[in-house]
Scaffold this motif. Sequence first.
Motif, PDB file in Angstrom:
ATOM      1  N   GLN A   1       0.838  -1.187   0.000  1.00  0.00           N
ATOM      2  CA  GLN A   1       0.000   0.000   0.000  1.00  0.00           C
ATOM      3  C   GLN A   1       0.879   1.244   0.000  1.00  0.00           C
ATOM      4  OE1 GLN A   1      -2.837   0.056   3.154  1.00  0.00           O
ATOM      5  NE2 GLN A   1      -3.505   2.139   2.737  1.00  0.00           N
ATOM      6  N   VAL A   2       0.610   2.136  -0.907  1.00  0.00           N
ATOM      7  CA  VAL A   2       1.398   3.361  -1.022  1.00  0.00           C
ATOM      8  C   VAL A   2       0.925   4.381   0.002  1.00  0.00           C
ATOM      9  CG1 VAL A   2       2.111   5.243  -2.537  1.00  0.00           C
ATOM     10  CG2 VAL A   2       1.768   2.942  -3.480  1.00  0.00           C
ATOM     11  N   GLN A   3       1.867   4.927   0.737  1.00  0.00           N
ATOM     12  CA  GLN A   3       1.545   5.971   1.716  1.00  0.00           C
ATOM     13  C   GLN A   3       2.484   7.145   1.538  1.00  0.00           C
ATOM     14  OE1 GLN A   3       1.637   3.845   5.539  1.00  0.00           O
ATOM     15  NE2 GLN A   3      -0.591   3.872   5.534  1.00  0.00           N
ATOM     16  N   LEU A   4       1.924   8.344   1.726  1.00  0.00           N
ATOM     17  CA  LEU A   4       2.685   9.582   1.634  1.00  0.00           C
ATOM     18  C   LEU A   4       2.508  10.330   2.942  1.00  0.00           C
ATOM     19  CD1 LEU A   4       1.868   8.786  -1.372  1.00  0.00           C
ATOM     20  CD2 LEU A   4       2.083  11.210  -1.891  1.00  0.00           C
ATOM     21  N   VAL A   5       3.609  10.803   3.500  1.00  0.00           N
ATOM     22  CA  VAL A   5       3.557  11.551   4.747  1.00  0.00           C
ATOM     23  C   VAL A   5       4.309  12.857   4.563  1.00  0.00           C
ATOM     24  CG1 VAL A   5       4.100  11.603   7.192  1.00  0.00           C
ATOM     25  CG2 VAL A   5       3.393   9.446   6.115  1.00  0.00           C
ATOM     26  N   GLU A   6       3.571  13.972   4.645  1.00  0.00           N
ATOM     27  CA  GLU A   6       4.197  15.287   4.530  1.00  0.00           C
ATOM     28  C   GLU A   6       4.684  15.775   5.889  1.00  0.00           C
ATOM     29  OE1 GLU A   6       0.568  15.624   1.613  1.00  0.00           O
ATOM     30  OE2 GLU A   6       0.981  14.808   3.599  1.00  0.00           O
ATOM     31  N   SER A   7       5.696  16.597   5.853  1.00  0.00           N
ATOM     32  CA  SER A   7       6.201  17.241   7.057  1.00  0.00           C
ATOM     33  C   SER A   7       6.874  18.554   6.661  1.00  0.00           C
ATOM     34  CB  SER A   7       7.196  16.335   7.794  1.00  0.00           C
ATOM     35  OG  SER A   7       8.310  16.059   6.966  1.00  0.00           O
ATOM     36  N   GLY A   8       7.177  19.366   7.654  1.00  0.00           N
ATOM     37  CA  GLY A   8       7.912  20.595   7.400  1.00  0.00           C
ATOM     38  C   GLY A   8       7.088  21.863   7.403  1.00  0.00           C
ATOM     39  N   GLY A   9       5.777  21.732   7.553  1.00  0.00           N
ATOM     40  CA  GLY A   9       4.950  22.929   7.615  1.00  0.00           C
ATOM     41  C   GLY A   9       5.159  23.685   8.910  1.00  0.00           C
ATOM     42  N   GLY A  10       4.572  24.874   8.988  1.00  0.00           N
ATOM     43  CA  GLY A  10       4.682  25.677  10.188  1.00  0.00           C
ATOM     44  C   GLY A  10       4.280  27.108   9.919  1.00  0.00           C
TER      45      GLY A  10
ATOM     46  N   CYS B   1       8.021  15.041   1.628  1.00  0.00           N
ATOM     47  CA  CYS B   1       6.996  14.021   1.408  1.00  0.00           C
ATOM     48  C   CYS B   1       7.699  12.669   1.383  1.00  0.00           C
ATOM     49  CB  CYS B   1       6.268  14.291   0.100  1.00  0.00           C
ATOM     50  SG  CYS B   1       5.065  13.036  -0.382  1.00  0.00           S
ATOM     51  N   ALA B   2       7.504  11.908   2.424  1.00  0.00           N
ATOM     52  CA  ALA B   2       8.121  10.583   2.520  1.00  0.00           C
ATOM     53  C   ALA B   2       7.180   9.545   1.917  1.00  0.00           C
ATOM     54  CB  ALA B   2       8.427  10.243   3.964  1.00  0.00           C
ATOM     55  N   VAL B   3       7.705   8.757   1.001  1.00  0.00           N
ATOM     56  CA  VAL B   3       6.899   7.769   0.287  1.00  0.00           C
ATOM     57  C   VAL B   3       7.269   6.368   0.753  1.00  0.00           C
ATOM     58  CG1 VAL B   3       6.311   6.812  -1.969  1.00  0.00           C
ATOM     59  CG2 VAL B   3       6.729   9.264  -1.724  1.00  0.00           C
ATOM     60  N   SER B   4       6.261   5.564   1.040  1.00  0.00           N
ATOM     61  CA  SER B   4       6.480   4.155   1.357  1.00  0.00           C
ATOM     62  C   SER B   4       5.527   3.313   0.528  1.00  0.00           C
ATOM     63  CB  SER B   4       6.256   3.891   2.853  1.00  0.00           C
ATOM     64  OG  SER B   4       4.933   4.227   3.232  1.00  0.00           O
TER      65      SER B   4
ATOM     66  N   TYR C   1      -0.361  19.647   0.107  1.00  0.00           N
ATOM     67  CA  TYR C   1      -0.499  18.207  -0.066  1.00  0.00           C
ATOM     68  C   TYR C   1       0.498  17.701  -1.107  1.00  0.00           C
ATOM     69  CZ  TYR C   1      -5.102  18.973   2.057  1.00  0.00           C
ATOM     70  OH  TYR C   1      -6.131  19.333   2.894  1.00  0.00           O
ATOM     71  N   CYS C   2       1.059  16.560  -0.811  1.00  0.00           N
ATOM     72  CA  CYS C   2       1.910  15.859  -1.765  1.00  0.00           C
ATOM     73  C   CYS C   2       1.056  14.840  -2.511  1.00  0.00           C
ATOM     74  CB  CYS C   2       3.036  15.169  -1.012  1.00  0.00           C
ATOM     75  SG  CYS C   2       4.157  14.199  -2.023  1.00  0.00           S
ATOM     76  N   ASP C   3       1.366  14.652  -3.778  1.00  0.00           N
ATOM     77  CA  ASP C   3       0.568  13.770  -4.631  1.00  0.00           C
ATOM     78  C   ASP C   3       1.493  12.984  -5.548  1.00  0.00           C
ATOM     79  OD1 ASP C   3      -1.804  13.211  -6.649  1.00  0.00           O
ATOM     80  OD2 ASP C   3      -0.326  14.351  -7.787  1.00  0.00           O
ATOM     81  N   LEU C   4       1.216  11.703  -5.663  1.00  0.00           N
ATOM     82  CA  LEU C   4       1.882  10.876  -6.669  1.00  0.00           C
ATOM     83  C   LEU C   4       0.838  10.485  -7.710  1.00  0.00           C
ATOM     84  CD1 LEU C   4       4.094   8.346  -4.664  1.00  0.00           C
ATOM     85  CD2 LEU C   4       4.700  10.608  -5.537  1.00  0.00           C
ATOM     86  N   SER C   5       1.192  10.543  -8.966  1.00  0.00           N
ATOM     87  CA  SER C   5       0.240  10.169 -10.004  1.00  0.00           C
ATOM     88  C   SER C   5       0.944   9.469 -11.148  1.00  0.00           C
ATOM     89  CB  SER C   5      -0.502  11.403 -10.526  1.00  0.00           C
ATOM     90  OG  SER C   5       0.410  12.300 -11.147  1.00  0.00           O
ATOM     91  N   SER C   6       0.167   8.717 -11.912  1.00  0.00           N
ATOM     92  CA  SER C   6       0.689   8.023 -13.082  1.00  0.00           C
ATOM     93  C   SER C   6      -0.116   8.426 -14.308  1.00  0.00           C
ATOM     94  CB  SER C   6       0.584   6.504 -12.873  1.00  0.00           C
ATOM     95  OG  SER C   6      -0.760   6.096 -12.990  1.00  0.00           O
ATOM     96  N   PRO C   7       0.429   8.227 -15.500  1.00  0.00           N
ATOM     97  CA  PRO C   7      -0.323   8.543 -16.730  1.00  0.00           C
ATOM     98  C   PRO C   7      -1.630   7.747 -16.843  1.00  0.00           C
ATOM     99  CG  PRO C   7       1.997   8.276 -17.225  1.00  0.00           C
ATOM    100  CD  PRO C   7       1.804   7.834 -15.798  1.00  0.00           C
TER     101      PRO C   7
ATOM    102  N   TRP D   1      -2.498  10.448  -2.276  1.00  0.00           N
ATOM    103  CA  TRP D   1      -2.368  11.738  -1.601  1.00  0.00           C
ATOM    104  C   TRP D   1      -1.819  11.548  -0.201  1.00  0.00           C
ATOM    105  CZ3 TRP D   1      -3.373  16.260  -4.060  1.00  0.00           C
ATOM    106  CH2 TRP D   1      -4.182  16.220  -5.213  1.00  0.00           C
ATOM    107  N   GLY D   2      -1.113  12.576   0.268  1.00  0.00           N
ATOM    108  CA  GLY D   2      -0.744  12.636   1.666  1.00  0.00           C
ATOM    109  C   GLY D   2      -1.837  13.318   2.460  1.00  0.00           C
ATOM    110  N   GLN D   3      -1.596  13.455   3.750  1.00  0.00           N
ATOM    111  CA  GLN D   3      -2.621  14.014   4.641  1.00  0.00           C
ATOM    112  C   GLN D   3      -2.579  15.532   4.711  1.00  0.00           C
ATOM    113  OE1 GLN D   3       0.304  13.013   5.644  1.00  0.00           O
ATOM    114  NE2 GLN D   3       0.977  14.544   7.115  1.00  0.00           N
ATOM    115  N   GLY D   4      -1.500  16.118   4.207  1.00  0.00           N
ATOM    116  CA  GLY D   4      -1.379  17.567   4.188  1.00  0.00           C
ATOM    117  C   GLY D   4      -0.601  18.111   5.368  1.00  0.00           C
TER     118      GLY D   4
END
Length: 116
Positions: free
Chosen positions: A1-10, A22-25, A94-100, A106-109
């Motif tokens: 399962q693809v997961q995206l986790v954003e960080s660094g906001g403030g 955006c860390a992708v697993s 939000y971070c997003d991964l997409s394919s053609p 999507w990440g959680q924001g």
Amino acid sequence: QVQLVESGGGSVQPGGSLRLSCAVSGSVIDVWNVGWYRRAPGKQRELVASMFSNGTTNYVNSVKGRFTISKDNAQNTASLQMDNLIPDDTGVYYCDLSSPQGIRFWGQGTQVTVSS
């Protein structure tokens, strides 16, 4: 399962900088198109920066020259360096991964607030 986790906001003052990550697993970031979207208060979500899997980048006019999108394939992360921030940059990013083929994840924001 693809997961995206954003960080660094403030919260930052106008003219300041932030770096979003955006860390992708669950998948290899190198094969995906990466996008950073922003949902400003009272507005629809908009694409502010994108990087295709071939490395081509695009930016919305309002962030050109201030934001830089990048990928680190070794760390399997994407980043958005944001410099010279202005109050209009405030929003949830939000971070997003997409394919053609239309597959999208999507990440959680992460919240970015630019205010004096």
